[in-house]
Scaffold this motif. Structure first.
Motif, PDB file in Angstrom:
ATOM      1  N   ARG A   1       0.825  -1.208   0.000  1.00 56.06           N
ATOM      2  CA  ARG A   1       0.000   0.000   0.000  1.00 56.06           C
ATOM      3  C   ARG A   1       0.859   1.256   0.000  1.00 56.06           C
ATOM      4  N   MET A   2       1.938   1.175   0.792  1.00 55.99           N
ATOM      5  CA  MET A   2       2.817   2.316   0.926  1.00 55.99           C
ATOM      6  C   MET A   2       3.414   2.698  -0.419  1.00 55.99           C
TER       7      MET A   2
ATOM      8  N   TYR B   1       0.046   5.096  -0.240  1.00 59.01           N
ATOM      9  CA  TYR B   1      -0.855   5.074   0.910  1.00 59.01           C
ATOM     10  C   TYR B   1      -0.241   5.833   2.073  1.00 59.01           C
ATOM     11  N   GLN B   2      -0.860   6.835   2.529  1.00 64.24           N
ATOM     12  CA  GLN B   2      -0.427   7.680   3.652  1.00 64.24           C
ATOM     13  C   GLN B   2       1.054   8.051   3.576  1.00 64.24           C
TER      14      GLN B   2
ATOM     15  N   THR C   1       9.685  -1.487   5.595  1.00 66.65           N
ATOM     16  CA  THR C   1       8.770  -1.650   6.734  1.00 66.65           C
ATOM     17  C   THR C   1       7.415  -1.070   6.357  1.00 66.65           C
TER      18      THR C   1
ATOM     19  N   ARG D   1       4.400   1.320   6.525  1.00 61.29           N
ATOM     20  CA  ARG D   1       4.288   2.656   7.111  1.00 61.29           C
ATOM     21  C   ARG D   1       2.817   2.931   7.384  1.00 61.29           C
TER      22      ARG D   1
ATOM     23  N   THR E   1      -0.095   4.917   9.871  1.00 62.62           N
ATOM     24  CA  THR E   1      -0.309   6.011  10.832  1.00 62.62           C
ATOM     25  C   THR E   1      -0.878   5.389  12.095  1.00 62.62           C
TER      26      THR E   1
END
Lengths: 420, 251
Positions: A414-415, A419-420, B125, B127, B129
């Motif tokens: 997702r990252m 994503y965020q 890793t 990430r 929130t």
């Protein structure tokens, strides 16, 4: 005690743990049937053969009641003993065939296996053989015609204590067996795996291990047959597991199913690292469930880490794990393996754990039903299982986790996508 | 040339044991600055992110970067032979590809073991929130997880600014462990919004049991239905962090 509580005790005990504190299991006793003494038995002597098969009893450990199983009939002796030949026969046939076997016994301390004694030496000599051996046995008293049943061990007929034993026939064994029996530098577990890789059957290896014929000198004790059976299942499947862990994961869901002697089996193999879960359902009025109002469901599992403690689910857990791991090793894939066994009232007498091993070996000879998702596979499975899905599913810890556990990789990818 | 020395063999043993909860065969990245390892478990559900800078060792020599693949349970077997007050020396011979493990103290013994093909791929890793951050005594977390393990194979964590709750629902029994902020176990908790997520106790209990042997304080971070991060504080600038993906329980 609430109604049916005693029955629950029985299904956990299966005549092994004396949970009801009675000296002998009332359920197993109930099935003991008195047989007509064979006309071939002359007085206190028996001229016959052994398949060979040997029983080492666990009840008096560290003393052991041991001895070969003999039959007065010399032809076709193997069919009484060899699980692959017993497989496919009806429960009544199995009992009838097994009742032709006479359990001869003598007593020995398990550690006495390191020393020499006449009856033990002869028992070992014939048990090393891969072929039936002709023998002559003398008994203290005329034989007692009683059939014995057990959850792990195959049944046997009459029994009598030995005063003398003569091996009259030839003993022949593969050279691999002879060399490992003679080798006192290799550990028992290593010898077990070597024999198996050479193609020696697990039942043959059980016999060698239980008579203390394998390993370094301190390994060479008598091992009760019941323990030896599970030890071999465990050693062999753990050996296979190490290799399976290097194979690619299965990429679809496979389902195998099979009904045999009142035992229904469902095997689901699904993509994932090697892990194993067994769920066992005992329906009311199956052998260890007399007077029960509802089914007993037991389960256990191991992840890719394997296990070091003995499974609370007992010998069946290991007896079914071996054929599953044999199959995964054969197809060179790792997978999450889920096995469901449902025992119905048709299974009215205990005939030993070989039936599970052989039923699963048989089922893997046929092609699987293939599914794209485990949900579809489970729908298919539950259509053939008598017990409602919700009932057994909640006991299937690893299966539930397989369905609900998110992958961390999902949150990593997702990252990458911002994503965020 | 790579060589390191640790005065307390048990320290190295505990750290290896903590990594072993997730992976049997691991690839260590060795550089002049120190050692690190980051890997997913075979099910790709959990991750361990581990680092020991050169300062963490009593002696550390590394002339060039190298990756060393090791079977951790084999290495642990050797490290377990070390007694109290014995020190360990590890060195890697690039030519033979073997790792030398020397245990010294009462008497000296040297083992050598093969290394494995190194994994090339390094995963980033996750990430996430995190809306909750809780600082706990590692021993206290371990006990709370043992309590939950008695009744179920998964546990729901719920937290707000005041407390952290572990809720386990089993086939027959249930358990609720409530930890208040400022208590013996829960040193501090901060929540941007109250959050809850469910985790497998198979993973959580193995991780927490092994990692709490290396550390007194652990920081948990999580958000609703997102992975949890467990940061076990290490001495001398070391790092032992785990990530575990949630379970999506339909209730």
């Amino acid at each position: 005690m609430e109604l049916g509580a005693e029955a629950r005790l029985c299904v956990r005990c299966r005549g092994v743990k004396s949970l009801c504190r009675r000296p002998t299991c009332p359920i197993l006793i109930k099935f003991e049937s008195h047989l007509a003494v064979s006309t071939k038995l002359l007085g206190r002597t028996l001229f016959g053969a052994t398949p060979p098969e040997v029983l080492v009893g666990s009840k008096l450990w560290p003393q052991a009641t041991i001895g070969p199983l003999l039959t007065p009939i010399k032809e076709d002796v193997r069919k009484l003993s060899e699980p692959s030949l017993l497989y496919g026969r009806s429960l009544d046939d199995v009992v009838a065939l097994r009742s032709q076997l006479v359990r001869s016994t003598f007593k020995s301390h398990v550690k006495a296996a390191r020393k020499s004694s006449k009856l033990l030496d002869l028992t070992r000599e014939l048990s090393i053989s891969s072929e039936p051996v002709d023998v002559e046995a003398s008994f203290k008293k005329p034989l007692k015609p009683v059939l014995k049943f057990d959850d792990t061990l195959a049944p046997s007929g009459m029994s009598g204590s030995l005063t003398d034993l003569k091996v009259v026939g030839n003993v022949s064994a593969p050279s691999k067996v002879e060399s490992l029996v003679d080798d006192r530098d290799v550990r028992a577990a290593t010898a077990v795996r070597e024999l198996y890789e050479y193609g020696i059957s697990n039942y043959y290896i059980v016999r060698l291990l239980s008579l203390g014929l394998l390993g370094v000198p301190k390994d060479r004790v008598l091992v009760p047959s019941r323990w030896s059976i599970t030890a071999i299942d465990s050693i062999l499947s753990n050996g296979l597991a190490k290799r399976i862990a290097d194979f690619d994961e299965l990429n679809e869901v496979h389902v195998f199913s099979q009904s045999h002697l009142g035992n229904h089996y469902e095997v689901v193999l699904a993509p994932g690292p090697l892990s194993y879960e067994m769920v066992e359902i005992w329906l009311p009025n199956s052998v260890f469930m007399p007077n029960a109002k509802s089914a007993f469901i037991g389960s256990d599992h191991e992840t890719w880490r394997g296990r070091v403690d003995f499974s609370k689910a007992g010998g069946g857990y290991y007896a079914m794990k071996l054929p599953v791991y044999e199959y995964l090793h054969k197809i060179r894939r790792q997978a999450f393996a889920f096995v469901l066994r449902e025992v119905s009232s048709e299974y009215y007498v205990a005939i030993g754990s070989w039936k599970m091993r052989e039923a699963l070996r048989e089922v893997f000879k046929r092609p699987p039903r293939k599914f794209n998702s485990i949900d579809e596979a489970l729908k298919d499975v539950s259509s053939r299982v008598f017990t409602p899905f919700e009932k057994w599913f909640k006991r299937a810890s690893l299966l539930r986790s397989y369905l609900s556990q998110a992958k961390l990789i999902k949150f990593i990818n997702r990252m990458k996508g911002g994503y965020q | 040339m790579f060589k390191l020395k640790v005065a307390d063999a048990r320290f190295l043993r505990d750290v290896i044991n903590a990594i072993l909860t997730l992976i049997e065969e691991a690839t260590f990245h060795v550089s002049p600055d120190g050692i690190r390892l980051r890997t997913l478990d075979p099910s790709k559900v959990a991750m361990v992110d581990f680092e020991l800078p050169k300062e963490a060792f009593d002696e550390y020599v590394c002339s060039e970067r190298v990756k060393i693949g090791v079977n951790l349970s084999e290495l642990l077997k050797l490290l377990k032979r070390a007694g109290r007050d014995e020190y360990v020396e590890l060195s890697f011979d690039k030519k033979s590809g073997r790792l030398k493990v020397s245990l010294m103290g009462k008497y000296a013994r040297t083992f050598n073991m093969p290394t494995l093909e190194a994994e090339e791929e390094e995963v980033p890793t996750p990430r996430v929130t995190f809306n909750v951050k809780a600082e706990m005594r590692a021993g206290g977390l371990n006990k709370a997880i043992e309590d939950a393990s008695l009744v179920s194979d998964h546990v729901k964590l719920e937290a707000d600014d005041e407390k952290l709750i572990l809720r386990a629902t089993g086939d027959l029994m249930g358990a609720i462990v409530e930890l208040k902020k400022g208590s013996e176990a829960l040193l501090n908790v901060e929540a941007i919004e109250s959050s809850k997520a469910t985790f497998s106790l198979n993973y959580l209990s193995e991780i927490v049991k092994a990692a709490s042997a290396t550390s007194d304080v652990v920081t948990l971070e999580f958000s609703t239905d997102m992975p949890i991060k467990l940061d076990f504080k290490q001495p001398k600038g070391g790092k032992l962090v785990y990530y575990l993906a949630p379970r999506m329980e339909t209730e």
